[in-house]
Scaffold this motif. Structure first.
Motif, PDB file in Angstrom:
ATOM      1  N   CYS A   1       0.837  -1.211   0.000  1.00 46.96           N
ATOM      2  CA  CYS A   1       0.000   0.000   0.000  1.00 46.96           C
ATOM      3  C   CYS A   1       0.865   1.251   0.000  1.00 46.96           C
ATOM      4  O   CYS A   1       0.569   2.217  -0.708  1.00 46.96           O
ATOM      5  N   LYS A   2       1.934   1.228   0.777  1.00 51.03           N
ATOM      6  CA  LYS A   2       2.835   2.382   0.834  1.00 51.03           C
ATOM      7  C   LYS A   2       3.511   2.600  -0.521  1.00 51.03           C
ATOM      8  O   LYS A   2       3.617   3.727  -0.998  1.00 51.03           O
ATOM      9  N   ALA A   3       3.952   1.505  -1.161  1.00 52.98           N
ATOM     10  CA  ALA A   3       4.605   1.611  -2.468  1.00 52.98           C
ATOM     11  C   ALA A   3       3.649   2.169  -3.514  1.00 52.98           C
ATOM     12  O   ALA A   3       4.056   2.904  -4.418  1.00 52.98           O
ATOM     13  N   LEU A   4       2.362   1.815  -3.383  1.00 56.36           N
ATOM     14  CA  LEU A   4       1.351   2.286  -4.337  1.00 56.36           C
ATOM     15  C   LEU A   4       0.761   3.632  -3.933  1.00 56.36           C
ATOM     16  O   LEU A   4      -0.038   4.208  -4.662  1.00 56.36           O
ATOM     17  N   ASN A   5       1.135   4.100  -2.739  1.00 55.90           N
ATOM     18  CA  ASN A   5       0.630   5.367  -2.217  1.00 55.90           C
ATOM     19  C   ASN A   5      -0.902   5.366  -2.124  1.00 55.90           C
ATOM     20  O   ASN A   5      -1.560   6.312  -2.568  1.00 55.90           O
ATOM     21  N   VAL A   6      -1.425   4.270  -1.575  1.00 59.09           N
ATOM     22  CA  VAL A   6      -2.873   4.160  -1.368  1.00 59.09           C
ATOM     23  C   VAL A   6      -3.142   3.875   0.102  1.00 59.09           C
ATOM     24  O   VAL A   6      -2.304   3.288   0.797  1.00 59.09           O
ATOM     25  N   PRO A   7      -4.308   4.285   0.606  1.00 60.17           N
ATOM     26  CA  PRO A   7      -4.656   3.990   1.999  1.00 60.17           C
ATOM     27  C   PRO A   7      -4.783   2.479   2.224  1.00 60.17           C
ATOM     28  O   PRO A   7      -5.124   1.731   1.302  1.00 60.17           O
ATOM     29  N   LEU A   8      -4.540   2.051   3.434  1.00 60.29           N
ATOM     30  CA  LEU A   8      -4.628   0.630   3.773  1.00 60.29           C
ATOM     31  C   LEU A   8      -6.014   0.050   3.484  1.00 60.29           C
ATOM     32  O   LEU A   8      -6.139  -1.125   3.174  1.00 60.29           O
ATOM     33  N   GLU A   9      -7.030   0.863   3.559  1.00 62.15           N
ATOM     34  CA  GLU A   9      -8.401   0.390   3.351  1.00 62.15           C
ATOM     35  C   GLU A   9      -8.718   0.077   1.890  1.00 62.15           C
ATOM     36  O   GLU A   9      -9.698  -0.590   1.596  1.00 62.15           O
ATOM     37  N   THR A  10      -7.907   0.555   0.982  1.00 61.34           N
ATOM     38  CA  THR A  10      -8.193   0.460  -0.452  1.00 61.34           C
ATOM     39  C   THR A  10      -8.617  -0.933  -0.889  1.00 61.34           C
ATOM     40  O   THR A  10      -9.652  -1.095  -1.540  1.00 61.34           O
ATOM     41  N   PHE A  11      -7.844  -1.923  -0.559  1.00 64.81           N
ATOM     42  CA  PHE A  11      -8.121  -3.280  -1.027  1.00 64.81           C
ATOM     43  C   PHE A  11      -8.996  -4.054  -0.050  1.00 64.81           C
ATOM     44  O   PHE A  11      -9.737  -4.940  -0.458  1.00 64.81           O
ATOM     45  N   LEU A  12      -8.925  -3.710   1.217  1.00 66.89           N
ATOM     46  CA  LEU A  12      -9.738  -4.404   2.218  1.00 66.89           C
ATOM     47  C   LEU A  12     -11.217  -4.097   2.021  1.00 66.89           C
ATOM     48  O   LEU A  12     -12.070  -4.965   2.225  1.00 66.89           O
ATOM     49  N   GLU A  13     -11.528  -2.877   1.616  1.00 63.04           N
ATOM     50  CA  GLU A  13     -12.923  -2.511   1.364  1.00 63.04           C
ATOM     51  C   GLU A  13     -13.514  -3.331   0.213  1.00 63.04           C
ATOM     52  O   GLU A  13     -14.682  -3.673   0.220  1.00 63.04           O
ATOM     53  N   LYS A  14     -12.678  -3.676  -0.759  1.00 58.94           N
ATOM     54  CA  LYS A  14     -13.159  -4.466  -1.894  1.00 58.94           C
ATOM     55  C   LYS A  14     -13.547  -5.876  -1.459  1.00 58.94           C
ATOM     56  O   LYS A  14     -14.467  -6.473  -2.000  1.00 58.94           O
ATOM     57  N   ILE A  15     -12.852  -6.390  -0.476  1.00 56.83           N
ATOM     58  CA  ILE A  15     -13.184  -7.720   0.059  1.00 56.83           C
ATOM     59  C   ILE A  15     -14.587  -7.678   0.676  1.00 56.83           C
ATOM     60  O   ILE A  15     -15.404  -8.576   0.477  1.00 56.83           O
ATOM     61  N   GLU A  16     -14.861  -6.619   1.410  1.00 56.56           N
ATOM     62  CA  GLU A  16     -16.161  -6.472   2.055  1.00 56.56           C
ATOM     63  C   GLU A  16     -17.280  -6.336   1.033  1.00 56.56           C
ATOM     64  O   GLU A  16     -18.403  -6.742   1.284  1.00 56.56           O
ATOM     65  N   GLU A  17     -16.975  -5.763  -0.130  1.00 59.01           N
ATOM     66  CA  GLU A  17     -17.987  -5.563  -1.164  1.00 59.01           C
ATOM     67  C   GLU A  17     -18.393  -6.854  -1.836  1.00 59.01           C
ATOM     68  O   GLU A  17     -19.467  -6.936  -2.431  1.00 59.01           O
ATOM     69  N   GLU A  18     -17.532  -7.865  -1.795  1.00 56.37           N
ATOM     70  CA  GLU A  18     -17.841  -9.137  -2.468  1.00 56.37           C
ATOM     71  C   GLU A  18     -18.839  -9.955  -1.694  1.00 56.37           C
ATOM     72  O   GLU A  18     -19.012  -9.969  -0.571  1.00 56.37           O
TER      73      GLU A  18
END
Length: 67
Positions: free
Chosen positions: A50-67
């Protein structure tokens, strides 16, 4: 499961797996496994990605919740 979303993000944004692998200090093959075979990602590696991509930690975790 989170690896699938990381892989999608890289593809959508034209970011090479090699770039991320180098930034987080892992082999490209491991990054590829994370993105394509959904290799597990521990919390430290997830943070580094996440740090390397400069995105918040929630970015990918929220997608898991959406599935």
């Amino acid at each position: 499961m989170v690896g699938k979303f990381i892989g999608q993000y890289l593809t959508e944004n034209g970011i090479k797996q090699t770039f991320v692998a180098e930034k987080v200090g892992i082999p490209k093959s491991q990054m590829s496994d994370i993105c394509t075979k959904d290799r597990s990602v521990d919390s430290v590696l997830y943070y580094k990605i996440c740090k390397a991509l400069n995105v918040p930690l929630e970015t990918f975790l929220e997608k898991i919740e959406e599935e």
